[in-house]
Motif scaffolding. Sequence first.
Motif, PDB file in Angstrom:
ATOM      1  N   GLY A  94       0.770  -1.227   0.000  1.00 51.29           N
ATOM      2  CA  GLY A  94       0.000   0.000   0.000  1.00 51.29           C
ATOM      3  C   GLY A  94       0.802   1.279   0.000  1.00 51.29           C
ATOM      4  O   GLY A  94       0.227   2.368   0.081  1.00 51.29           O
ATOM      5  N   ALA A  95       2.121   1.201  -0.090  1.00 49.72           N
ATOM      6  CA  ALA A  95       2.940   2.418  -0.100  1.00 49.72           C
ATOM      7  C   ALA A  95       2.808   3.116  -1.449  1.00 49.72           C
ATOM      8  O   ALA A  95       2.635   2.469  -2.488  1.00 49.72           O
ATOM      9  N   ASP A  96       2.876   4.423  -1.433  1.00 52.20           N
ATOM     10  CA  ASP A  96       2.850   5.214  -2.665  1.00 52.20           C
ATOM     11  C   ASP A  96       4.293   5.330  -3.160  1.00 52.20           C
ATOM     12  O   ASP A  96       4.997   6.295  -2.849  1.00 52.20           O
ATOM     13  N   VAL A  97       4.715   4.339  -3.939  1.00 47.20           N
ATOM     14  CA  VAL A  97       6.115   4.240  -4.373  1.00 47.20           C
ATOM     15  C   VAL A  97       6.504   5.434  -5.240  1.00 47.20           C
ATOM     16  O   VAL A  97       7.607   5.972  -5.116  1.00 47.20           O
ATOM     17  N   ALA A  98       5.603   5.891  -6.103  1.00 47.09           N
ATOM     18  CA  ALA A  98       5.916   7.027  -6.964  1.00 47.09           C
ATOM     19  C   ALA A  98       6.168   8.285  -6.132  1.00 47.09           C
ATOM     20  O   ALA A  98       7.088   9.060  -6.417  1.00 47.09           O
ATOM     21  N   ASN A  99       5.375   8.497  -5.098  1.00 48.13           N
ATOM     22  CA  ASN A  99       5.549   9.662  -4.238  1.00 48.13           C
ATOM     23  C   ASN A  99       6.868   9.560  -3.449  1.00 48.13           C
ATOM     24  O   ASN A  99       7.576  10.561  -3.287  1.00 48.13           O
ATOM     25  N   ILE A 100       7.184   8.364  -2.973  1.00 52.24           N
ATOM     26  CA  ILE A 100       8.440   8.162  -2.240  1.00 52.24           C
ATOM     27  C   ILE A 100       9.629   8.463  -3.154  1.00 52.24           C
ATOM     28  O   ILE A 100      10.569   9.163  -2.766  1.00 52.24           O
ATOM     29  N   ALA A 101       9.578   7.956  -4.396  1.00 51.10           N
ATOM     30  CA  ALA A 101      10.664   8.195  -5.347  1.00 51.10           C
ATOM     31  C   ALA A 101      10.781   9.678  -5.673  1.00 51.10           C
ATOM     32  O   ALA A 101      11.891  10.222  -5.748  1.00 51.10           O
ATOM     33  N   SER A 102       9.652  10.347  -5.850  1.00 54.23           N
ATOM     34  CA  SER A 102       9.667  11.785  -6.149  1.00 54.23           C
ATOM     35  C   SER A 102      10.239  12.587  -4.982  1.00 54.23           C
ATOM     36  O   SER A 102      11.039  13.505  -5.173  1.00 54.23           O
ATOM     37  N   THR A 103       9.837  12.228  -3.770  1.00 55.37           N
ATOM     38  CA  THR A 103      10.336  12.915  -2.579  1.00 55.37           C
ATOM     39  C   THR A 103      11.840  12.717  -2.424  1.00 55.37           C
ATOM     40  O   THR A 103      12.580  13.669  -2.151  1.00 55.37           O
ATOM     41  N   LEU A 104      12.303  11.480  -2.590  1.00 54.25           N
ATOM     42  CA  LEU A 104      13.740  11.208  -2.482  1.00 54.25           C
ATOM     43  C   LEU A 104      14.519  11.920  -3.585  1.00 54.25           C
ATOM     44  O   LEU A 104      15.597  12.454  -3.345  1.00 54.25           O
ATOM     45  N   GLY A 105      13.973  11.942  -4.799  1.00 47.44           N
ATOM     46  CA  GLY A 105      14.654  12.567  -5.922  1.00 47.44           C
ATOM     47  C   GLY A 105      14.806  14.065  -5.782  1.00 47.44           C
ATOM     48  O   GLY A 105      15.768  14.650  -6.282  1.00 47.44           O
TER      49      GLY A 105
END
Length: 167
Positions: A94-105
């Motif tokens: 259920g994690a929002d992987v796209a949001n996590i990647a965007s935040t880290l990037g």
Amino acid sequence: MLAHSISRALVAGVKKESLMLAVKTNAPVLSSVSTRTLSSKGYLDRQEKLGRPVSPHVMIYSFPLAAISSVTHRITGGVLTIGLYATGTAALMGADVANIASTLGSSGIGPLVKFSVAFPLIFHSAVGLRHFYWEIAPEGLNVETQYQMSLAIFGVSGLASVGLMFV
């Protein structure tokens, strides 16, 4: 006679396992003096005394670039596999992987994160294409070509990854 020799060897301090191996193989039994003498010397001295060659240590051996490329290919394959499984598991939970990647990037460590994703992907893909080339054109598989292609793959992968760090 054999029993007397065995008991003398045990009293002299020869290990029971060594003695039994010597009896089974009909090998001479080392006395405890020579065993102690060998164990008190350094590894290289012992090997020289026994007449055994000693290989160069891994840390002083210069690996060919093709070998380094091969090891790096295996490592990047493992890293990509772990990353894929971690991303897939996070998405399934259920994690929002796209949001996590965007935040880290877009964070302060963004360039490092981008390089850490880009280099294994580019390098592993490039080496895969090199292997495909070798399958269809085996005459390209020689020491000089391996060196040149490995050098080119490291260079292109590094430059492309550095370029993608700032996108």
